[in-house]
Design an enzyme around this catalytic site. Structure first.
Site, short mmCIF file in Angstrom:
data_model
loop_
_atom_site.label_atom_id
_atom_site.label_comp_id
_atom_site.label_asym_id
_atom_site.label_seq_id
_atom_site.Cartn_x
_atom_site.Cartn_y
_atom_site.Cartn_z
N SER A 447 -5.37 -2.95 2.07
CA SER A 447 -5.66 -1.53 2.32
C SER A 447 -7.12 -1.22 1.99
O SER A 447 -8.02 -1.83 2.56
CB SER A 447 -4.69 -0.66 1.52
OG SER A 447 -4.78 0.70 1.89
N ASP A 499 1.87 -0.35 11.43
CA ASP A 499 1.12 0.16 10.28
C ASP A 499 0.10 1.21 10.72
O ASP A 499 -0.69 1.00 11.64
CB ASP A 499 0.43 -1.01 9.59
CG ASP A 499 -0.25 -0.61 8.29
OD1 ASP A 499 -0.28 0.59 7.97
OD2 ASP A 499 -0.75 -1.51 7.60
#
Length: 676
Positions: A447, A499
């Site tokens: 991330s 995602d």
């Protein structure tokens, strides 16, 4: 549609948002009225106790007030269910009904007070069941009044001053906002929006130091949010309805796509061998990227055994023995990293849990299994990290040997610069390579940590030509095209399923906003039906709706205008708005500089139907993908779940440990990704 205008201001709720809350309150009020009527009928209006006159008046008055409230709620629910999101005409009487309903709160408040007085002073000698019923009615009244007050606060819009309306003779969608008055109006609205967003951020982050760096971050993020929302006038429920419609539209397009032809490869295919090797390396590095989150991720992944394993070490601090700085006073973070990675204390060169805006935790360790000096950067885990994520404007990042425009995400760029100075200026890498000079440098993260690791790898590439970077679920708006192409030789990005974060960039969000506006403008269903069907579809699946439209004959140019105020107003040459009629990629708009994912992209998807049993075994497939496959946000219940580090690690372990698995290295086309 725009927020409803009542009490002299515009609110963050539309006239078609009162169907579901109105039905819920109507159900409660009807049960309440029936219970009160049963109580009154049972005693035949005669009560043998002190204060019987007050009790009689209270119950009669309560029945009348409840009846009036029920009638007003019926009218509100009926009117609110009329029309569509962009056709509020059938709901023009809603403000008057809201005024009537608000007026009925006054007698309800009086009767709640009267009931409270009777319970405290005049209930002696009365039937306990009667007293209990009155107490329940009084408590219910005050609870409803309390939640009404909270609801008013929740839907209050600081930007809710009524906006000037176009002249009555002007046709829909053709008001020219390029006039001096229109330009001044938009400029004032945007300035006010920026101030409001900055105030919201200060309130949300009131626990953080209000120093210069935080004030600059607040201002930067407020500019981004204020500019993004300033050219639309949709309430949150409109956006929710648009997302529900868009999800079904995307699923419908995905189901109508022809089955993908998968090219067979022999086991000795160089492309397949490269993919399998990268998957094994990625699965190994993902353990370190997940471990960088410390004890929260370890406990989350090991709910039953994690607390017991960490309990002994959480009370001890190892700062004196090892160079651990900031934020690990109880040793929990470091102990969880040891358990997650399987490394020994002596394998760690440097561990930092220091966390500020643009300064994120990381650790440096010797990975003897892969003969690597490994740098793992933590992802988003604190409010300070969120501010770093949201500082999304571009910052120049000149790199020697790279031609073309070199820029990157500002917040992540500064975070990478912070770690770069630590590694190089403080001699951390020199210390590591003095111990293991033959090892290679590997950088990883998830991330926010993935974006930081990629930029850090770019900064260190010239000094360490053999370095490798494994970036898991990196942010989509990260690098310029030149830097993204440059990083393909040493960065591998791993993305799981649908995602959201790898598809999250300002151009993509502008594209999503345009799609939402277009799809809600063309849908002829009332909002409550859209939301109910959307919830059912998310929970239980089924066939996507066909979305019949009432505006097929409407002029295309009118559909290309933003929804602002009560009517569609045309803002020419808007700096942030893309035509709804255009299906061009957001990369083609000049509103924001395009940013891309780093390196080569390894996309992991579930093999099989999108809907499956919770207990069925999941099979994954992996293939090399392209940048263009991530230029559109995909709406899905898994858009957040697929971003979680444990989900990414589980998918990688499934691909590398379970045999056989599906590898499709030649799938570089974009046909596998639905784009609406």
């Amino acid at each position: 549609m725009p927020g409803m205008v009542v009490f002299g201001r515009r609110w963050g709720i539309a006239s078609d948002d009162l169907v579901l809350p109105g039905c819920f309150e109507l159900f409660v009020r009807i049960l309440w009225w029936i219970g009160t009527m049963i109580l009154f009928t049972y005693h035949k209006g005669h009560f043998d106790c002190n204060g019987k006159g007050v009790l009689h008046s209270y119950l009669v008055g309560l029945l009348v007030v409840l009846a009036l409230i029920i009638l007003s709620l019926c009218a509100i629910v009926y009117v609110s269910a009329q029309g569509t999101i962009t056709n509020p005409g059938p709901r023009r009487s809603m403000p008057a009904l809201v005024y009537l309903r608000a007026l009925l709160y006054l007698p309800e408040l009086v009767w709640a007070s009267l009931g409270a007085v009777w319970v405290s002073d005049g209930s002696r000698g009365c039937d306990p069941a009667t007293v209990g019923a009155v107490i329940a009615a009084v408590v219910a009244s005050w609870i409803i009044l309390l939640f009404t007050g909270l609801g008013v606060v929740f839907v209050f819009d600081p930007l809710g001053d009524p906006r000037p309306q176009p002249a009555a003779m002007e046709p829909l969608g053709v008001r020219d906002m390029q006039s001096s008055e229109g330009t001044q109006f938009l400029s004032t609205a945007r300035s006010l929006a920026v101030k409001v967003w900055e105030s919201r951020l200060r309130l949300l982050c009131c626990c953080l130091p209000q120093d210069e760096s935080h004030r600059a971050a607040f201002s930067s993020i407020a500019q981004l949010f204020g500019g993004f929302f300033s050219d639309t006038d949709l309430v949150p429920s409109d956006i929710a309805a648009g997302l529900a419609l868009l999800h079904q539209e995307q699923d419908k397009m995905e189901r109508s796509r022809d089955p993908e032809a998968v090219t067979a490869h022999s086991p000795s295919s160089p492309i397949e061998e490269d993919l399998e090797m990268e998957l094994e390396k990625a699965a190994h590095c993902m353990r370190f990227a997940a471990a960088a989150y410390g004890w929260p991720m370890y406990i989350y992944s090991n709910l039953l055994t994690g607390p017991c394993k960490l309990s002994g070490d959480c009370c001890r601090s190892r700062e004196a023995e090892y160079d651990i700085v900031g934020g690990d006073h109880l040793g929990c973070h470091f102990s969880s990293i040891l358990h997650s990675t399987g490394l020994q204390y002596r394998d760690f060169i440097y561990v930092s849990f220091h966390n500020q805006i643009y300064e994120i935790p990381f650790f440096v360790a010797l990975d003897h299994k892969r003969e690597a000096v490994l740098v793992a950067v933590r992802g988003t885990l604190s409010l300070k990290d969120v501010l770093t994520d949201l500082s999304a404007e571009c910052e120049n990042l000149p790199i020697e040997g790279v031609t073309g425009a070199c820029y990157a995400h500002k917040g992540i760029c500064q975070a990478a610069g912070y770690i770069y100075k630590k590694l190089v200026n403080d001699g951390i890498l020199n210390q590591a390579f003095s111990i293991a000079p033959e090892y290679k440098l590997v950088i990883t993260g998830h991330s926010l940590g993935a974006g930081t690791a990629s930029l850090l790898a770019i900064l260190l590439r010239n000094s360490f030509p053999t370095l490798r970077c494994y970036s898991f679920s990196p942010p989509g708006g990260l690098l310029s095209k030149a830097l993204a192409d440059y990083s393909k030789d040493f960065v591998v990005s791993v993305v799981l399923g649908k995602d959201l974060v790898p598809r999250l960039s300002i151009p993509n969000m502008e594209d999503l906003k345009g799609k939402i506006l277009k799809i809600v403008s063309n849908c002829n269903k009332p909002k409550y039906r859209i939301l109910l069907q959307g919830c059912w579809y998310e929970l239980f699946g089924g066939d996507p709706d066909d979305f019949p439209t009432e505006m097929d004959n409407r002029r295309e140019e009118e559909l290309s205008q933003p929804l602002l105020g009560e009517e569609s107003l045309m803002i020419r040459h808007s700096s942030s708005y893309q035509s709804l009629a255009s299906d061009d990629s957001p990369a083609h708009t000049a509103a924001h500089l395009p940013l891309f994912l780093p390196g080569r992209i390894l996309h992991i998807t579930e093999d099989g139907p999108s809907r499956r049993s919770c207990f069925s075994q999941v099979r994954y497939r992996a293939d090399w993908s392209s940048q263009m496959a991530f230029r559109s946000v995909l709406i899905s219940p898994r858009m957040l779940v697929d971003h979680m580090p444990d989900a990414v690690l589980r998918a990688l372990n499934s691909l590398t440990c379970d045999r056989p698995f599906s590898l499709c290295p030649s799938s570089l086309n974009d046909s596998q990704h639905n784009t609406v």
